[in-house]
Design an enzyme around this catalytic site. Structure first.
Site, mmCIF file in Angstrom:
data_model
loop_
_atom_site.group_PDB
_atom_site.id
_atom_site.type_symbol
_atom_site.label_atom_id
_atom_site.label_comp_id
_atom_site.label_asym_id
_atom_site.label_seq_id
_atom_site.Cartn_x
_atom_site.Cartn_y
_atom_site.Cartn_z
ATOM 1 N N ARG A 82 0.833 -1.198 0.000
ATOM 2 C CA ARG A 82 0.000 0.000 0.000
ATOM 3 C C ARG A 82 0.875 1.259 0.000
ATOM 4 O O ARG A 82 1.701 1.445 0.889
ATOM 5 C CB ARG A 82 -0.917 0.020 1.222
ATOM 6 C CG ARG A 82 -2.007 1.098 1.154
ATOM 7 C CD ARG A 82 -2.939 1.053 2.349
ATOM 8 N NE ARG A 82 -3.478 -0.273 2.577
ATOM 9 C CZ ARG A 82 -4.507 -0.804 1.914
ATOM 10 N NH1 ARG A 82 -5.095 -0.090 0.962
ATOM 11 N NH2 ARG A 82 -4.935 -2.020 2.190
ATOM 12 N N GLU A 87 0.394 -7.838 -3.990
ATOM 13 C CA GLU A 87 -0.834 -7.048 -4.130
ATOM 14 C C GLU A 87 -0.507 -5.565 -4.062
ATOM 15 O O GLU A 87 0.144 -5.112 -3.122
ATOM 16 C CB GLU A 87 -1.795 -7.431 -2.998
ATOM 17 C CG GLU A 87 -2.938 -6.471 -2.765
ATOM 18 C CD GLU A 87 -3.628 -6.681 -1.427
ATOM 19 O OE1 GLU A 87 -4.257 -5.727 -0.941
ATOM 20 O OE2 GLU A 87 -3.541 -7.786 -0.859
ATOM 21 N N THR A 128 -7.813 -3.733 -2.248
ATOM 22 C CA THR A 128 -8.806 -2.677 -2.058
ATOM 23 C C THR A 128 -9.633 -2.489 -3.329
ATOM 24 O O THR A 128 -9.886 -1.367 -3.777
ATOM 25 C CB THR A 128 -8.152 -1.351 -1.612
ATOM 26 O OG1 THR A 128 -7.131 -1.631 -0.637
ATOM 27 C CG2 THR A 128 -9.166 -0.428 -0.946
ATOM 28 N N LYS A 181 -10.166 -14.084 3.165
ATOM 29 C CA LYS A 181 -9.231 -13.225 3.885
ATOM 30 C C LYS A 181 -9.907 -12.720 5.155
ATOM 31 O O LYS A 181 -10.822 -11.895 5.094
ATOM 32 C CB LYS A 181 -8.838 -12.044 2.979
ATOM 33 C CG LYS A 181 -7.897 -11.053 3.606
ATOM 34 C CD LYS A 181 -7.674 -9.847 2.704
ATOM 35 C CE LYS A 181 -8.772 -8.814 2.862
ATOM 36 N NZ LYS A 181 -8.438 -7.537 2.189
ATOM 37 N N GLY A 233 -2.326 -6.543 11.090
ATOM 38 C CA GLY A 233 -1.556 -6.542 12.323
ATOM 39 C C GLY A 233 -0.671 -7.750 12.551
ATOM 40 O O GLY A 233 -0.185 -7.953 13.673
ATOM 41 N N GLY A 255 0.972 -6.317 5.538
ATOM 42 C CA GLY A 255 0.916 -4.912 5.186
ATOM 43 C C GLY A 255 2.083 -4.129 5.744
ATOM 44 O O GLY A 255 3.232 -4.302 5.327
ATOM 45 N N SER A 256 1.818 -3.279 6.719
ATOM 46 C CA SER A 256 2.834 -2.344 7.203
ATOM 47 C C SER A 256 4.014 -3.018 7.887
ATOM 48 O O SER A 256 5.089 -2.434 7.985
ATOM 49 C CB SER A 256 2.205 -1.319 8.149
ATOM 50 O OG SER A 256 1.605 -1.954 9.258
#
Length: 212
Positions: free
Chosen positions: A21, A44, A73, A133, A163, A183-184
């Site tokens: 992202r 992704e 998204t 998911k 997370g 993700g992050s």
């Protein structure tokens, strides 16, 4: 190789989806190469990233069947078609949108919708989803996964998203999860390809250690 066959093959190699992202087109190739080098073959690009279709097109053309590249998204049927035109082969959405799932399947793409409850999960499966998911995982626990696994089809991959850290993967896998969307903890805008590669190495190593 079909998109679904490639997805299943890459998930078996390393059950991890890289969620980039905020990634930009001018950095996508280097980051994609770093992920593949670390062993992650599912990538992704969320559509709320800068010029996401450019990134998807460039990375899909660059990697070919070395990885499966697609969008996250994804909220509309039109977006599904745009991703397909750019060469994306997996559609990841945050919700159980029946029309998006059906359009993804009809286009020959892998459908990976988000869900949270068994009702949403079964609705997604009825629409043709190829994997589920669990999102946002921060609001769930491994006990929730264990309970849902008692009723969800055993051959349906269940991915944990939200997370997740490298230290968490074992408890989710023990509960019946099959993989993770990262993700992050894997990528933040502005990080170098080398940084992303190091973080990818840690996740791949954690999964391998759990598998023994």
């Amino acid at each position: 190789m079909t998109a679904l066959d490639l997805f299943r093959a890459k998930l078996a190699e390393a059950p991890l989806i890289a969620i980039l992202r905020g990634v930009k087109p001018d950095e996508i190739i280097a980051i994609g190469d770093a992920l593949v080098e670390a062993g992650i073959g599912i990538i992704e690009v969320p559509l709320n990233s800068p010029e996401p279709l450019r990134s998807i097109e460039a990375l899909a053309a660059h990697l070919g069947d070395t990885a499966i590249v697609g969008a996250g998204t994804v909220l509309t049927v039109d977006q599904v078609h745009q991703v397909a035109a750019a060469g994306g082969r997996i559609i990841v959405s945050p919700s159980t949108d029946i029309e998006v799932i059906a359009a993804s399947v009809a286009a020959g793409l892998v459908s990976a919708p988000g869900y949270f409850t068994p009702s949403e999960g079964f609705a997604a499966l009825k629409a043709g989803a190829h994997t589920l998911k669990l999102f946002p995982a921060e609001a769930a626990t491994p006990a929730v996964v264990r309970a849902q696994r008692a009723v969800l089809p055993k051959d349906m991959p269940l991915l944990i998203v939200g997370g997740v850290t490298a230290g968490d993967v074992g408890k989710w896998l023990d509960a019946g999860a099959n993989g993770f969307g990262l993700g992050s903890a894997l990528y933040k805008p502005g990080q170098s390809a080398a940084q992303v590669g190091q973080q990818a190495d840690a996740f791949v190593a954690a999964v391998k250690a759990h598998r023994g």
